[in-house]
Every structure is written in structure tokens, then in C-alpha cells.
Design an enzyme around this catalytic site. Structure first.
Site, short mmCIF file in Angstrom:
data_model
loop_
_atom_site.label_atom_id
_atom_site.label_comp_id
_atom_site.label_asym_id
_atom_site.label_seq_id
_atom_site.Cartn_x
_atom_site.Cartn_y
_atom_site.Cartn_z
N GLU A 80 53.71 -16.27 140.17
CA GLU A 80 51.98 -17.10 140.72
C GLU A 80 52.40 -18.24 142.31
OE1 GLU A 80 52.82 -21.22 138.90
OE2 GLU A 80 52.23 -19.85 137.33
N CYS A 112 52.99 -17.57 134.04
CA CYS A 112 55.08 -17.15 133.80
C CYS A 112 54.64 -16.09 133.18
CB CYS A 112 54.95 -18.23 133.53
SG CYS A 112 55.24 -19.69 134.12
N THR A 153 62.02 -29.66 137.12
CA THR A 153 62.12 -27.64 136.48
C THR A 153 61.58 -26.98 137.36
OG1 THR A 153 59.92 -28.08 134.81
CG2 THR A 153 61.95 -28.80 134.01
N THR A 201 50.11 -29.11 127.08
CA THR A 201 50.24 -28.07 127.56
C THR A 201 51.66 -27.55 126.10
OG1 THR A 201 52.68 -28.73 128.11
CG2 THR A 201 50.62 -28.67 129.94
N HIS A 234 59.71 -17.33 126.58
CA HIS A 234 59.94 -18.42 128.28
C HIS A 234 60.50 -19.34 127.33
CE1 HIS A 234 58.43 -19.66 131.43
NE2 HIS A 234 57.24 -20.76 130.70
N LYS A 239 63.59 -28.02 125.60
CA LYS A 239 63.42 -28.07 124.87
C LYS A 239 62.50 -27.69 123.64
CE LYS A 239 61.25 -32.43 122.60
NZ LYS A 239 60.63 -33.59 123.02
#
Length: 345
Positions: A80, A112, A153, A201, A234, A239
Site C-alpha cells: 500500500e 496489509c 508501529t 479496527t 498478521h 497484542k
């Protein structure tokens, strides 16, 4: 059977720590690291982009595959963050590895999971005997707006896979996908940074799709978590990855080899390809691997693989993923901002 003939990984050597970013924005680095399970992330240099990452990974994959690049009939680069809005990264890779001109090539985009979509596409072409070998790459130099949660991140890296039928180091036995229209993360043309749904999300996006794809793959293969030696998913952060593994019934021993986010961040399209490459670096013949990607928008691709004897001969023919990750140099926020083009003149 269709499988992986060669693979290669690449992660930029520069790193920035979570505490360095937090210092600039007045955030609590301890709380952030604990909450995200991320300590630092990779940073692309000023002369690195998705195309250069893809080329390096592809060259390593060729080194392991030990094939003539002229036999590659398709190249797909999933990302992307392609360097050009109109100009394919795939042709840059094809020329760089001497695979041109007798092949098809295209850039892919599905947040992703564009890299795993490319693997599925090459699998189909190889299995139907339309091509002898295909090259699928997932790579990104992802962006997070200054001060946004993503900035802690969003990182850079990627991995490449040469798919074929002969001398495979791992067979791809089955694949399954789960896809819906879920706008959890998006960026319009011309925008520098993506928008995201924050907490949205999680459950209705990442977890719904990853868990659904995994369960669908379990049903399709009549298998269960304990049938696999390794599993990876993924990893937008550590976490989510750990929680997904636990929800699906995998043990920490099964999923720890694929967890790279704490030390390199979220490489977006490169995340699952890199996780799988790190597993292949240590897996033994007969080991079974369970893989599920995720791309916002949203969808997940799942794969089951069995490692073959050829892994012993091929994995040392190119740098291993962990060795690449361990080669690092830290930068401060000023250098990071310069490299990432965050300073607008």
C-alpha cells in the site's frame, strides 16, 4: 503439488524506539510498549522504498530457489506504499532480477494482505501450468501521521516467495479466504496519511476476519491447532497477534517464532510474509505451518503448509530473517522524520 521453491526477506537496518517517539509527543512509553507489545520499529533510509525492499527480498529468494529467473512467468508486488502512483513496482523487480521480458507483472493492493493475495494468484497460475514459476512479494514502507497511534508501529520491510511445483522446500497444501466490505482503515488519493477507526479496527475488523479465515481453514482441512508445529498471523501490533493465537487455541510455543512486531513494528504487506520466512528459517522437514494474513477493508487469506527435505539445503543460501533484523542502528526522531518525509517545507 504447488509450493515454495525459494524465499527471501529484507528489513531496513535503521530503528527508532517507542520511547523516542513518545518523548516528542509527551506520551507514556511504558504504557505504550506494554499495551501494543512493541518496543521499536524499523525505519527505511532516504534511499529505501517498497521497490528496493522488494528487489532485495526477490534476489534472496532467487538465491535459495537456484532457478533461472527467465523461467519466472509472473511477478506480483503487494503493497500500500508503492513509490509511484502510476508506474509498477513489479516491472522494477522483474528488470532487476533479469526476469524480463517474457512474463506478466502487476502491482497489487489490499492493505496489509496484498502479499498473500499475490501468493494465491501465483499458485493458481502454477497449478494450471500456465507458468512454471511465479514470484509474489509483500513489502511496505508504511506511514503513520505524526502523533497518531500508528506512528508507534508503522514500519518497513518485506519478503518474497517463488512458487513452483518442483524441488519445493514447503508444499502449500490448502488456502482459504474470508472477505467483507469493512472500512476500518483507508487513505484517499493525495492524502499523506491513512485514517483508521481506532477501537473499531479490533473486534469487527481484525479479529472477525482472522478468526473466521482460520476457522474456515480448519474446517476445509479437517484439522485443529494441535496438528501444527507453527502458526503465524498478521501483526499490526504484538497484542492483537498474541490474542488471536490464544483465541484460536494455539500455544505460545507454536506462535512465538512468527512474532516479529515487538522488534520491527508493523510492516503491513510484509508482516505475514516476514513471519513465515522466520519460521522457515528454523522449521524441520515434516513440520506443519498454519498462516493467516489480514488486510483492512477487509479480508484474510489462510494457508497450510508442510515443510520438505529441501529446506535443509536451501535456507542457508541467503541471509536469515533474524540475522537481518539483528543488524540495526538506532536513529532519533529528527532523523526518522527526515527519512520519512514528515518535514514539509
Amino acid at each position: 503439488m504447488v509450493g515454495i521453491v525459494g524465499y527471501g526477506a529484507y528489513v531496513p537496518s535503521y530503528r527508532i524506539k517507542v520511547e523516542e517517539i513518545a518523548k516528542v509527543w509527551g506520551d507514556d512509553p511504558v504504557a505504550l510498549s506494554r499495551g501494543l507489545v512493541v518496543n521499536e520499529k524499523s525505519v527505511p533510509s532516504a534511499d529505501e522504498d517498497t521497490a528496493t525492499i522488494a528487489v532485495t527480498a526477490a534476489r534472496y529468494a532467487l538465491a535459495r530457489a537456484q532457478i533461472d529467473p527467465q523461467k519466472i512467468g509472473a511477478i506480483y508486488v503487494g503493497s500500500e506504499s508503492h513509490p509511484y502512483a502510476v508506474k509498477p513496482s513489479a516491472t522494477i523487480v522483474a528488470e532487476a532480477i533479469n526476469a524480463t521480458p517474457d512474463l506478466t507483472a502487476a502491482d497489487l493492493e489490499f492493505a496489509c494482505k496484498a502479499g498473500t493475495a499475490g501468493i494465491q494468484m501465483t499458485m493458481g497460475l502454477v497449478d494450471s501450468d500456465m507458468i512454471e514459476y511465479g514470484l509474489a512479494i509483500g513489502a511496505d514502507t508504511s506511514q503513520g501521521a505524526p502523533g497518531d497511534a500508528l506512528e508507534y508501529t508503522a514500519s518497513a520491510g518485506g519478503a518474497a516467495y517463488i512458487i513452483g511445483k518442483d524441488n519445493t522446500l514447503a508444499d502449500i497444501e490448502e488456502t482459504y479466504s474470508f472477505t467483507t466490505d469493512t472500512p476500518d482503515f483507508y487513505r484517499r488519493e493525495g492524502q499523506d496519511y491513512p485514517s483508521h477507526g481506532g477501537r473499531f479496527t479490533g473486534e469487527p475488523a481484525y479479529f472477525k476476519h482472522v478468526l473466521s479465515a482460520a476457522k474456515g481453514l480448519f474446517e476445509k482441512t479437517d484439522s485443529k491447532p494441535e496438528d501444527y508445529d507453527y502458526a503465524c498471523f498478521h501483526q499490526p501490533n504484538g497484542k492483537f497477534y498474541l490474542r488471536a493465537g490464544k483465541k484460536l487455541g494455539f500455544t505460545s510455543e507454536q506462535i512465538k517464532q512468527g512474532l516479529l512486531t515487538p522488534n520491527i513494528g508493523n510492516t503491513y504487506s510484509g508482516a505475514v510474509p516476514l513471519a513465515l520466512s522466520n519460521i522457515l528459517d528454523v522449521a524441520e522437514p515434516g513440520d506443519k505451518i498454519f498462516v493467516v494474513s489480514y488486510g483492512s477493508g477487509a479480508g484474510s487469506d489462510g494457508f497450510t503448509l508442510t515443510v520438505n527435505e529441501e529446506i535443509k539445503e536451501k535456507r542457508d543460501l541467503a541471509p536469515k530473517t533474524q540475522d537481518i533484523i539483528d543488524r540495526k542502528q538506532y536513529v532519533d526522531y529528527a532523523v526518522y522524520a527526515k527519512f520519512k518525509g514528515k518535514i514539509k517545507m
